[in-house]
Design an enzyme around this catalytic site. Structure first.
Site, short mmCIF file in Angstrom:
data_model
loop_
_atom_site.label_atom_id
_atom_site.label_comp_id
_atom_site.label_asym_id
_atom_site.label_seq_id
_atom_site.Cartn_x
_atom_site.Cartn_y
_atom_site.Cartn_z
N ASP A 340 0.84 -1.19 0.00
CA ASP A 340 0.00 0.00 0.00
C ASP A 340 0.89 1.26 0.00
OD1 ASP A 340 0.68 -1.18 2.51
OD2 ASP A 340 -0.86 -0.05 3.54
N GLU A 548 13.08 1.85 6.61
CA GLU A 548 12.00 0.98 6.15
C GLU A 548 12.18 0.58 4.70
OE1 GLU A 548 7.10 1.26 5.90
OE2 GLU A 548 8.31 3.05 5.67
#
Length: 603
Positions: A340, A548
């Protein structure tokens, strides 16, 4: 109003569902409770709390403005007073100034994340025996030990107050130690946990790894599936299913058969969830054979509470309530994919309102479920459940044939997502059409290679000849860059698109190449891993943090894009780095900075 899908283990019985009928019956009670618990996303008390927090979220955006605004912060706040008292302080027409909002938050809420308390994992050793024996470079080893030490920083336990007063928390109680990804992600996440477990096993933290899995098993036992994350607002969707892979890797590291027995019923229940009618798609191929494959589909058609202000702004471009509900459903279903967001799920890559995830049969999801079925075959044999082993062996054979029949493209030598017709009311068997494969190139097109690394004595997913063809296709795909594998070729500004590279995708593809049977594929795997280790190292030295995601165009550059600021910590990045260093080592004379010395060609 758009019809909201629910998880049921009954419905049209295509051949594979018939094959699995005995197991579906075993899970029927659990699935029924799952539908009841998840159909509205939460129970009544949790829904009331979320409504209150979303109102705070909306008022915070109005008072503070959109710059650096993170809507998730406000639905993660634990209440320090009863809901009634908080609601009374927010009368109709309440529109606080910045100062009034800050005073309100200080009076009625704890800080986000304060309902998790630091944990000291008992199996943590600052320099564990047998840690990375093939890492000879002192510089690389010193850094690896710093990454290893991050497990202590990311380890938490859920505070007792969460179970005592669930009406004050969106955080869900969990029985064991948790390892959070980091930064804004203050709770356990499903598919992140796989690479956390892989890293913990490198760090010899076997009990912490088991705790992580047993927390996920607890969620399966309570909800019927592993939630996207351990928050009440995640009870409407899952994430890529890798629970069985965690169990298998822990068993291979420890030989703990009791652990397999403890987790086995939950693996059956999770499989039943992914075989339920909301996820199952029946499709007939060009030879008239019916296949069953799976898709992502959330049980939700409202704004995601953690991103409600963002979803509402996007939906404001639509005029009807039904159109908005359909968009919200697609947004939540895309979140279930873990990707997403990405152009992969959009009909028009420039327009997020064209998300169509529930109309796509994804390559990676079906790869994970095939792996799950193969894992269950092994576990069932280990614990003496031979009948279940045979059932899942047949199921995995059927899924392998389905993946190759529906998703494999012999011209591109890649597995491609398949787009279903845009008819949301269709409930029958779809007819395969070669023009419905998505020929755009994504890293997910190569994830089935990962299956080469597992269960070599069972069904061979891709033989050496096919694996070489896939490797050549990857080499010419445009995805390979100076600092790793790009997620896609499209620079849309979404985080699961170019130029971002993500640790899980590097690991899945590298592990697949490594086990493809050719020396050339092994060298390519090592080349990708080397570049990934170097970019992580350089970024760590520059920022003091693991990130990340990373920008694959340049060594040492962290990634960006998406609906929130780049995050650090970071669970799965740490796990992949430790896994790569364990697999490939790092010689004394090999540079670990962004130089080219010792680098393997990707050509």
């Amino acid at each position: 109003m758009a019809v909201l899908p629910r998880a049921h283990s009954h419905g049209p019985l295509a051949p594979l569902v018939l094959l699995l009928a005995p197991l579906l019956l075993l899970c029927a009670i659990g699935m029924a409770s799952t539908a009841a618990a998840a159909s509205d996303g939460a129970d009544e008390g949790a829904s009331t709390l979320l409504g209150l927090l979303q109102r705070v979220q909306s008022e915070a955006l109005r008072a503070l403005g959109p710059r650096d605004f993170d809507p998730k912060l406000y639905v993660d706040l634990p209440l320090s007073a009863d809901q009634a008292a908080v609601a009374a302080a927010m009368p109709p027409g309440w529109a606080p100034s910045r100062e009034e909002l800050e005073a309100f938050l200080a009076r009625y809420f704890g800080s986000a994340g304060s309902d998790l308390v630091p944990a000291d994992p008992p199996d943590f050793d600052a320099d564990p025996r047998g840690f990375l024996p093939r890492v000879e470079s002192r510089e690389a080893r010193a850094w690896a030990l710093e990454v290893h030490a991050l497990w202590k920083d990311l380890a938490r336990r859920v505070a007792p107050a969460v179970a005592a007063r669930p009406d004050r928390h969106t955080l869900l109680p969990l029985p064991g130690t948790v390892v959070v990804p980091g930064s804004r992600f203050r709770e356990v996440y499903y598919w992140d946990s796989y690479w956390v477990v892989r890293g913990l096993l490198v760090s010899k933290m076997y009990e912490t790894a088991k705790d992580i899995v047993l927390n996920l098993v607890y969620l399966v036992e309570k909800y019927g599936f592993v939630l996207n994350g351990a928050r009440s607002y995640y009870t409407n969707r899952s994430e890529p299913p890798l629970l069985s892979s965690m169990v298998l890797d822990i068993y291979k590291a420890t030989g703990d058969l009791n652990f397999v027995r403890r987790t086995f019923p939950s693996l059956l229940k999770e499989h039943s969830f992914w075989m339920s009618e909301i996820h199952n798609v029946a499709i007939v191929d060009e030879h008239g054979r019916i296949h069953n494959l799976s898709r992502y589909q959330a049980m939700w058609n409202k704004p995601r509470p953690e991103s409600a202000t963002i979803d509402e702004k996007l939906a404001s471009n639509l005029t009807s309530a039904v159109a908005k509900e359909k968009l919200y459903h697609q947004i939540a279903s895309t979140a279930e994919s873990g990707w997403d967001f990405s152009s992969r799920w959009m009909r028009n890559s420039a327009d997020m309102t064209t998300l169509a995830t529930t109309f796509i049969i994804p390559v990676d999801l079906n790869t994970y479920i095939f792996k799950m079925e193969q894992d269950i075959v092994v576990f069932a044999k280990l614990i003496g459940e031979n009948a279940i082993s045979e059932i899942f062996l047949e199921a995995s054979k059927a899924r392998r044939i389905a993946i190759d029949s529906i998703l494999w493209n012999s011209e591109m030598n890649q597995w491609l997502d398949y787009w279903l017709p845009a008819d949301e009311n269709f409930q029958g068997v779809y007819q395969w059409n070669c023009n419905s494969q998505n020929r755009d190139i994504f890293a997910s097109n190569f994830i089935p290679l990962w299956l080469n690394a597992h269960h070599p004595g069972s069904i061979q997913f891709a033989d050496k000849e096919k694996s070489v063809k896939v490797m050549r296709s990857l080499q010419t795909s445009g995805l390979l860059h100076a600092a790793g594998i790009a997620t896609s070729l499209s620079n849309t500004g979404e985080q699961w698109d170019f130029p971002n590279g993500w640790a899980p995708l590097q690991h899945l593809i590298v592990e697949g190449l490594l086990n493809s049977g050719s020396e050339e594929a092994r060298k390519l795997a090592e080349g990708i891993a080397t570049r990934w280790v170097r970019t992580n190292y350089a970024a760590y030295k520059a920022t003091g943090a693991m990130h990340e995601k990373y920008d694959v165009k340049a060594c040492g550059k962290s990634g960006g894009g998406g609906e929130y600021k780049p995050q650090t910590g970071f669970g799965w990045s740490n796990g992949v780095i430790l896994s790569f260093l364990e697999e490939f080592g790092w010689p004394e004379d090999k540079e670990i900075d962004c130089s080219q010395q010792g680098e393997v060609s990707l050509g």
